[in-house]
Design a protein around this motif. Sequence first.
Motif, short mmCIF file in Angstrom:
data_model
loop_
_atom_site.label_atom_id
_atom_site.label_comp_id
_atom_site.label_asym_id
_atom_site.label_seq_id
_atom_site.Cartn_x
_atom_site.Cartn_y
_atom_site.Cartn_z
N LYS A 166 0.81 -1.21 0.00
CA LYS A 166 0.00 0.00 0.00
C LYS A 166 0.85 1.27 0.00
O LYS A 166 0.51 2.26 -0.65
N GLN A 174 -0.41 8.55 -5.71
CA GLN A 174 -0.70 9.85 -5.10
C GLN A 174 0.49 10.80 -5.10
O GLN A 174 0.38 11.93 -4.63
N GLU A 215 -9.13 15.15 -3.50
CA GLU A 215 -9.64 13.94 -4.14
C GLU A 215 -8.52 13.09 -4.73
O GLU A 215 -8.56 11.87 -4.64
N PRO A 218 -6.03 11.53 -1.39
CA PRO A 218 -6.84 11.34 -0.18
C PRO A 218 -6.11 10.69 0.98
O PRO A 218 -6.61 10.65 2.10
N LYS A 222 -6.11 4.73 0.54
CA LYS A 222 -7.18 5.17 -0.36
C LYS A 222 -6.65 5.33 -1.78
O LYS A 222 -6.96 6.29 -2.48
N ASN A 223 -5.89 4.36 -2.20
CA ASN A 223 -5.27 4.44 -3.53
C ASN A 223 -6.27 4.24 -4.66
O ASN A 223 -6.16 4.87 -5.71
N GLU A 225 -9.46 5.06 -4.59
CA GLU A 225 -10.21 6.31 -4.68
C GLU A 225 -9.40 7.37 -5.40
O GLU A 225 -9.92 8.12 -6.23
N GLU A 255 -11.07 -2.45 -5.35
CA GLU A 255 -12.30 -2.16 -4.60
C GLU A 255 -12.97 -3.45 -4.14
O GLU A 255 -13.50 -3.52 -3.02
N GLN A 258 -11.16 -4.65 -1.12
CA GLN A 258 -11.48 -3.85 0.05
C GLN A 258 -12.82 -4.29 0.63
O GLN A 258 -12.99 -4.34 1.85
#
Length: 261
Positions: A166, A174, A215, A218, A222-223, A225, A255, A258
């Motif tokens: 992660k 990000q 956004e 984040p 929250k990769n 997203e 997703e 998750q």
Amino acid sequence: MNKNTRADMSICSLARMDELTKFFKRYNGVKAIMGFGSLGDLRRFDDYSDLDFLLVCTSETRTELLENLDNMQAVAPIAYAGIEGEDTVKLLFMDGVLCDFGIVTEEQLQDIPHTSGRFLWKKDGFSDKYADSTVTQKEKIVEDNWCGNVLIEVYVGLLRELRGEKAAAFEKIQYEAVRKLLSGLYGNKNRDLADEFSSLRRAEQLGAAESILKEIMPGYGKNAEAARAIIRCLPEGEDLQKLLEHVNDLIKACEDRQTQD
């Protein structure tokens, strides 16, 4: 000065640079002192600026200075001094003045990419050319295929996310992808304001809304997203449909994982 506030720090920092210049030029082997960043362009210098400068000296003096950073206590009390890499010094004075400077030879200077600077002091005969920018990226801040490069960074990051890495995924999505995205969206809008080394610098001033930045960045965990938000920012019309399908497949896989967790 109250070290818990930055009020009037610009005045203190510039006065400290004058003291440092006097300190360093006493060394016979120091040939020049050059200011960069906001120290090179004082119109941008404010209470939050550090002292970004470069010492150009002989090999012997370079070694002497790097091995005896404590001698700078003669200028002002030091809270921390450390060497990053081979010749970059990070030094914090007790009153909050921060220095980020390199100590190099004239030969090394010719191979170091740097933006335009200004001489704070130099010996007679030292070439003025070294104050000129050697950075060529500014002419081409925006890569030709920046949308595709953004998606590739996201794709690699999602693979790392699915591997369970992660933190590494965060770096690719990000940070690396966001840097390329911001460069592509805003890099050509104001080249004088855009930073040659990082599109994250002054991103807000270049036009990136805080809501968008929140956004696309984040935070850790929250990769997926972030990946979706980055895709929403890409301009339409790029012929990247196949690559985009692969990226979306990986986002869906992340997703789904998750949801299972």
